[in-house]
Design an enzyme around this catalytic site. Structure first.
Site, mmCIF file in Angstrom:
data_model
loop_
_atom_site.group_PDB
_atom_site.id
_atom_site.type_symbol
_atom_site.label_atom_id
_atom_site.label_comp_id
_atom_site.label_asym_id
_atom_site.label_seq_id
_atom_site.Cartn_x
_atom_site.Cartn_y
_atom_site.Cartn_z
ATOM 1 N N ASP A 35 0.825 -1.217 0.000
ATOM 2 C CA ASP A 35 0.000 0.000 0.000
ATOM 3 C C ASP A 35 0.853 1.258 0.000
ATOM 4 O O ASP A 35 0.511 2.249 -0.634
ATOM 5 C CB ASP A 35 -0.945 0.016 1.211
ATOM 6 C CG ASP A 35 -2.041 -1.026 1.051
ATOM 7 O OD1 ASP A 35 -2.216 -1.518 -0.074
ATOM 8 O OD2 ASP A 35 -2.701 -1.359 2.051
ATOM 9 N N SER A 80 -27.054 -26.594 4.286
ATOM 10 C CA SER A 80 -27.646 -25.325 4.694
ATOM 11 C C SER A 80 -28.392 -25.592 6.012
ATOM 12 O O SER A 80 -28.201 -26.654 6.606
ATOM 13 C CB SER A 80 -28.590 -24.889 3.578
ATOM 14 O OG SER A 80 -29.225 -23.716 3.940
ATOM 15 N N GLU A 109 -25.097 -18.981 18.081
ATOM 16 C CA GLU A 109 -24.190 -18.097 17.328
ATOM 17 C C GLU A 109 -24.991 -17.081 16.543
ATOM 18 O O GLU A 109 -26.145 -17.344 16.194
ATOM 19 C CB GLU A 109 -23.363 -18.922 16.329
ATOM 20 C CG GLU A 109 -22.403 -19.870 16.993
ATOM 21 C CD GLU A 109 -21.821 -20.859 15.993
ATOM 22 O OE1 GLU A 109 -21.931 -20.647 14.779
ATOM 23 O OE2 GLU A 109 -21.257 -21.861 16.464
ATOM 24 N N LYS A 111 -26.130 -15.412 13.291
ATOM 25 C CA LYS A 111 -26.199 -15.903 11.905
ATOM 26 C C LYS A 111 -25.761 -14.776 10.978
ATOM 27 O O LYS A 111 -26.506 -13.829 10.730
ATOM 28 C CB LYS A 111 -27.619 -16.360 11.581
ATOM 29 C CG LYS A 111 -27.758 -16.955 10.201
ATOM 30 C CD LYS A 111 -29.096 -17.651 10.077
ATOM 31 C CE LYS A 111 -29.463 -18.090 8.692
ATOM 32 N NZ LYS A 111 -28.774 -17.607 7.546
ATOM 33 N N ASP A 113 -24.997 -12.583 7.879
ATOM 34 C CA ASP A 113 -25.761 -12.472 6.642
ATOM 35 C C ASP A 113 -24.812 -12.228 5.470
ATOM 36 O O ASP A 113 -24.590 -11.103 5.030
ATOM 37 C CB ASP A 113 -26.773 -11.330 6.777
ATOM 38 C CG ASP A 113 -27.850 -11.411 5.721
ATOM 39 O OD1 ASP A 113 -27.884 -12.411 4.988
ATOM 40 O OD2 ASP A 113 -28.655 -10.473 5.630
ATOM 41 N N TYR A 218 -17.024 -20.868 11.444
ATOM 42 C CA TYR A 218 -17.869 -21.366 12.530
ATOM 43 C C TYR A 218 -18.138 -22.865 12.514
ATOM 44 O O TYR A 218 -18.922 -23.357 13.291
ATOM 45 C CB TYR A 218 -19.206 -20.620 12.543
ATOM 46 C CG TYR A 218 -19.870 -20.480 11.184
ATOM 47 C CD1 TYR A 218 -20.297 -21.586 10.464
ATOM 48 C CD2 TYR A 218 -20.062 -19.218 10.634
ATOM 49 C CE1 TYR A 218 -20.896 -21.448 9.229
ATOM 50 C CE2 TYR A 218 -20.669 -19.073 9.385
ATOM 51 C CZ TYR A 218 -21.083 -20.206 8.693
ATOM 52 O OH TYR A 218 -21.674 -20.073 7.459
ATOM 53 N N LYS A 279 -27.051 -24.659 17.759
ATOM 54 C CA LYS A 279 -26.427 -25.947 17.417
ATOM 55 C C LYS A 279 -26.314 -26.823 18.662
ATOM 56 O O LYS A 279 -25.965 -26.314 19.735
ATOM 57 C CB LYS A 279 -25.007 -25.710 16.867
ATOM 58 C CG LYS A 279 -24.975 -24.839 15.629
ATOM 59 C CD LYS A 279 -23.552 -24.494 15.200
ATOM 60 C CE LYS A 279 -23.588 -23.650 13.930
ATOM 61 N NZ LYS A 279 -22.284 -23.134 13.529
ATOM 62 N N LYS A 303 -34.718 -17.015 12.363
ATOM 63 C CA LYS A 303 -34.603 -15.815 11.526
ATOM 64 C C LYS A 303 -35.312 -14.637 12.205
ATOM 65 O O LYS A 303 -36.451 -14.775 12.652
ATOM 66 C CB LYS A 303 -35.242 -16.053 10.146
ATOM 67 C CG LYS A 303 -34.534 -17.109 9.320
ATOM 68 C CD LYS A 303 -33.173 -16.664 8.827
ATOM 69 C CE LYS A 303 -33.179 -16.101 7.438
ATOM 70 N NZ LYS A 303 -33.536 -16.948 6.351
ATOM 71 N N CYS A 396 -50.420 20.059 -9.762
ATOM 72 C CA CYS A 396 -49.040 19.596 -9.929
ATOM 73 C C CYS A 396 -48.098 20.485 -9.110
ATOM 74 O O CYS A 396 -48.158 21.713 -9.214
ATOM 75 C CB CYS A 396 -48.656 19.637 -11.408
ATOM 76 S SG CYS A 396 -46.913 19.258 -11.654
ATOM 77 N N CYS A 399 -45.867 22.418 -12.004
ATOM 78 C CA CYS A 399 -46.417 23.368 -12.992
ATOM 79 C C CYS A 399 -47.807 23.861 -12.621
ATOM 80 O O CYS A 399 -48.415 24.612 -13.373
ATOM 81 C CB CYS A 399 -46.409 22.742 -14.378
ATOM 82 S SG CYS A 399 -47.592 21.391 -14.522
ATOM 83 N N CYS A 414 -50.239 14.370 -13.662
ATOM 84 C CA CYS A 414 -50.173 15.732 -14.178
ATOM 85 C C CYS A 414 -50.348 15.593 -15.695
ATOM 86 O O CYS A 414 -49.519 14.967 -16.357
ATOM 87 C CB CYS A 414 -48.822 16.365 -13.849
ATOM 88 S SG CYS A 414 -48.587 17.899 -14.773
ATOM 89 N N CYS A 419 -44.914 19.831 -18.708
ATOM 90 C CA CYS A 419 -44.525 20.038 -17.304
ATOM 91 C C CYS A 419 -43.017 19.795 -17.192
ATOM 92 O O CYS A 419 -42.526 18.732 -17.612
ATOM 93 C CB CYS A 419 -45.290 19.057 -16.420
ATOM 94 S SG CYS A 419 -44.684 19.024 -14.730
HETATM 95 S S1 IVH Z 1 -23.706 -23.465 10.484
HETATM 96 C C1 IVH Z 1 -24.053 -27.693 8.987
HETATM 97 N N1 IVH Z 1 -23.362 -21.116 11.621
HETATM 98 O O1 IVH Z 1 -26.522 -19.524 7.191
HETATM 99 C C2 IVH Z 1 -24.037 -26.301 9.525
HETATM 100 N N2 IVH Z 1 -24.244 -21.158 9.415
HETATM 101 O O2 IVH Z 1 -29.200 -20.354 6.350
HETATM 102 C C3 IVH Z 1 -23.704 -25.285 8.532
HETATM 103 N N3 IVH Z 1 -24.622 -18.934 8.461
HETATM 104 O O3 IVH Z 1 -25.458 -21.994 4.965
HETATM 105 C C4 IVH Z 1 -24.009 -23.901 8.836
HETATM 106 N N4 IVH Z 1 -23.923 -17.782 10.182
HETATM 107 O O4 IVH Z 1 -24.083 -19.783 5.124
HETATM 108 C C5 IVH Z 1 -23.788 -21.766 10.527
HETATM 109 N N5 IVH Z 1 -22.943 -19.128 12.727
HETATM 110 C C6 IVH Z 1 -23.356 -19.777 11.643
HETATM 111 C C7 IVH Z 1 -23.814 -19.081 10.504
HETATM 112 C C8 IVH Z 1 -24.263 -19.822 9.401
HETATM 113 C C9 IVH Z 1 -24.394 -17.706 8.952
HETATM 114 C C10 IVH Z 1 -25.173 -19.188 7.112
HETATM 115 C C11 IVH Z 1 -24.496 -20.302 6.355
HETATM 116 C C12 IVH Z 1 -25.580 -21.301 6.161
HETATM 117 C C13 IVH Z 1 -26.808 -20.429 6.163
HETATM 118 C C14 IVH Z 1 -28.090 -21.193 6.437
#
Ligand code: IVH
Length: 656
Positions: A35, A80, A109, A111, A113, A218, A279, A303, A396, A399, A414, A419
């Site tokens: 840099d 997922s 944990e 989640k 995004d 994670y 988990k 969610k 309007c 105008c 209008c 206009c």
């Molecule tokens: S665990 C088998 N931990 O959320 C377990 N996923 O909607 C695999 N994600 O596919 C996932 N934070 O991309 C896990 N602390 C977290 C997460 C997490 C975000 C995402 C991940 C997953 C998706 C499912």
């Protein structure tokens, strides 16, 4: 060493370092060293532009430009998570588990995004990174992941790991990126997740690097450890970035407490999360619980509901679109929601305001589901002061012409064809991305030029260079920006016919219909000669559209405009691909979900349309095929439910 020599020296050093870093996997400079050399070069080039070299890394977009991502088969498939949306569902998830394995501990944990990533380390050395893809095969994003600052290339222990995590973009980076894109007149990213996904899927690693992505790990899909919490500790110990907010919970009550805490404190986080992942802690129990085809049974994602905040509705102001449509907008006391500051929100029309009984001076609930566009949900009646019912305007705001109801009676219009607001918006529409795509001629510049009288009509755009001397005098417009603007105006003359048809602003004709017409009629003269009946016979052109088209081309002003544009040299023919019938596509309705690695959405759409198919927005029983890419959305689940034919990336590729 003289300046010229120093510049050459810096260019050589930096280019070499880039090749070592991106191509040979062999970083020779630290980020700081790189840099600071780059910084020196930028400054010298600014001061002595005459010495700037063609191969300077400052003028290249990047160094490694690869044409397509390779595939990586995940040693262990990537799952997922199933979703739940309220506490009751969390409780039943825990109850179901405890019925099977008895009382258990959980790890909660945040989640993140972003997008899932799988990393491979061998003997403590970083080897590769891949996206989830279809869970079995992902895309090789190794070079791009290497640009993420928190990624250790070497771990603190010489171990082999297959480790999973999330790549994401924090809010400040996201806001900065969108601010820059706005300035450059580029489309904005809807949310940090899209921005992160778009940044990691860059074929040019230098672009990814500039996007400043972050990553947290994670999950270890294969481990000899006995608990998930130990996994997180191991990841941290070996130097991998982990989230500091994970918590070992001894009971489902503690899980609920964690969820409630983050429901409240989520806005304080500098990065986006969309829920909590719960988990089962014991890995032996995880193995016992196993998984379904898609999800593990030992984990679930809670969610969050869309984020809501309360702020004051300071005013309602109405804007006038190019067709004369009046849109009321909420002017809000600035408030932060889901990571960005909201000042305005559309209120659509008078009925929307009336149904919700929104009044100027009210406190209102604003909702943002992670995306850029916020929604005004309702007034907070408990906090209503002495405010009067909103009276929709009847003249309007620009105008002062008496407004008239639209055909649907929902909107006000209008009717004044001259206009100024309508005219400026029509000009803005002409130069927009989906129309003539005149880069650099953005909304505010068009407004300036309109107010200064440089551009009053579409043809004036092509005569803008006559005002060059006056434009250069204006603040913020230099020789260079004039050159660029003139170049993109000139380039727009070459566009294929559908862009012009869209740009003309014929009521009801967007790019999709414009393309349909351009493809069928091939040039504007054929289209201008088409009769109402002939147009009406085309699938997707109803009686109103057919009438609009005929009326538009009957109007002498429009005929004159087309003739002037012809004289200026604007192309009036269709340059795209003709339709070639194809059994796999012709007559079928397609829905796209997720990211296809080798084509953009627009390219896929074009491919389907040129084979006689149609791309539609949502899955229903009328859908013929759903094309499923990486990280598909709920459309995929719906397609499975409705038993609709699914093409994954490989199948799609094989049918091209
Ligand atoms: S665990 C088998 N931990 O959320 C377990 N996923 O909607 C695999 N994600 O596919 C996932 N934070 O991309 C896990 N602390 C977290 C997460 C997490 C975000 C995402 C991940 C997953 C998706 C499912």
């Amino acid at each position: 060493m003289d300046i010229k020599e120093r510049i050459k020296n810096l260019v050589d050093q930096l280019n070499e370092a880039n090749i070592e870093y991106y191509v040979n996997d062999n970083p020779t400079l630290t980020d700081n060293e790189f840099d600071s050399l780059l910084d020196e070069l930028i400054k010298l080039e600014e001061k002595y532009p005459e010495y700037k070299l063609d191969n300077s890394p400052t003028s290249k977009v990047g160094t490694t430009v690869i044409s397509e991502f390779n595939k990586i088969t995940h040693p262990t498939p990537m799952f997922s998570l199933g979703d739940v949306f309220n506490e009751d569902e969390v409780i039943s998830f825990c109850n179901k588990i405890e019925k099977e394995i008895g009382k258990t501990k959980y790890v909660c944990e945040l989640k993140m995004d972003g997008l899932a990533v799988s990393l491979i380390y061998k003997g403590g050395k970083f080897i590769s990174a891949a996206t989830r893809g279809d869970g079995r095969v992902g895309e090789d994003i190794t070079n791009n992941v290497k640009t993420i600052k928190s990624l250790p290339l070497t771990l603190k222990e010489d171990i082999d790991l297959e480790v999973r995590g999330e790549i994401y973009m924090d809010f400040s980076t996201f806001n900065k990126l969108n601010d820059e894109r706005k300035k450059d007149d580029l489309p904005l990213f809807q949310n940090p997740r899209n921005a992160a996904a778009g940044s990691i899927r860059q074929l040019d690693s230098a672009v990814t690097k500039s996007r400043n992505l972050s990553m947290l790990l994670y999950h270890l899909p294969n481990t000899n450890l006995s608990t998930h919490y130990e996994t997180l500790e191991l990841l941290k110990r070996v130097g991998l970035p982990t989230n500091e907010n994970s918590k070992l919970c001894s009971s489902k009550d503690e899980v609920l407490e964690f969820i409630r805490y983050w429901n409240v404190h989520r806005p304080e986080l500098p990065y986006p999360i969309d829920g909590i992942v719960i988990k089962v802690n014991s890995i032996a129990s995880q193995k016992l619980l196993g998984s379904t085809a898609k999800y593990p049974r030992w984990a679930i994602a809670y969610k969050f509901p869309a984020e809501e905040v309360i702020t004051k509705l300071d005013d309602i102001i109405c804007t006038v679109g190019r067709t004369g449509q009046i849109t009321p907008n909420a002017v809000l006391e600035p408030v932060k929601v889901a990571g960005s500051t909201i000042r305005r929100a559309t209120l659509h029309n008078a009925k929307y305001i009336e149904d919700k009984d929104l009044r100027i001076g009210d406190y209102v609930v604003i909702r943002k589901a992670g995306d850029v566009i916020p929604e005004v949900v309702k007034p907070v009646l408990e906090r209503r002061g002495n405010v009067s019912k909103y009276q929709m305007i009847d003249k309007c705001p620009i105008c002062n012409t008496q407004l008239v109801p639209s055909t649907s009676k929902i909107d006000l219009l209008c009717p004044n064809e001259i206009c100024p607001a309508r005219k400026v918006n029509a000009l803005i529409h002409f130069s927009e991305r989906d129309a003539m795509n005149i880069e650099g001629l953005g909304d505010s510049m068009m407004e300036d030029f309109y107010n200064l009288g440089f551009i009053k009509t579409i043809t004036d755009i092509y005569k803008l260079k006559d005002h060059r001397n006056e434009i250069i005098e204006l603040e913020g417009y230099g020789n260079k920006s004039c050159d660029n603007l003139e170049m993109s105006i000139e380039k727009s003359k070459e566009n294929s016919l559908e862009r012009l048809l869209n740009g003309l602003g014929i009521p009801g004709i967007g790019l999709k219909t414009a393309r349909l017409l351009a493809r069928k009629y091939e040039n504007i003269d054929n289209l201008m000669n088409a009769s109402y009946d002939e147009l009406h016979d085309i699938k997707d052109i109803g009686p109103i559209l057919a009438e609009n088209i005929v009326n538009y081309f009957k109007d002498i002003n429009n005929i004159n405009l087309i003739n002037e544009l012809k004289l200026i040299g604007v192309n009036m023919t269709f340059k795209g691909e003709k339709i070639v019938q194809n059994d796999n596509y012709t007559g079928k309705k397609f829905v796209l979900t997720g990211t296809i690695s080798f084509m953009t959405r627009d390219e896929i759409k074009n491919l389907i349309e040129t084979r006689g198919g149609e791309v539609i927005g949502s899955v229903s029983k009328n859908t013929d095929v759903v094309i499923v890419g990486d990280s598909p959305g709920s459309k995929y689940d719906k397609a499975l439910k409705l038993n609709i034919e699914i093409w994954d990336e490989d199948k799609f590729k094989s049918l091209i």
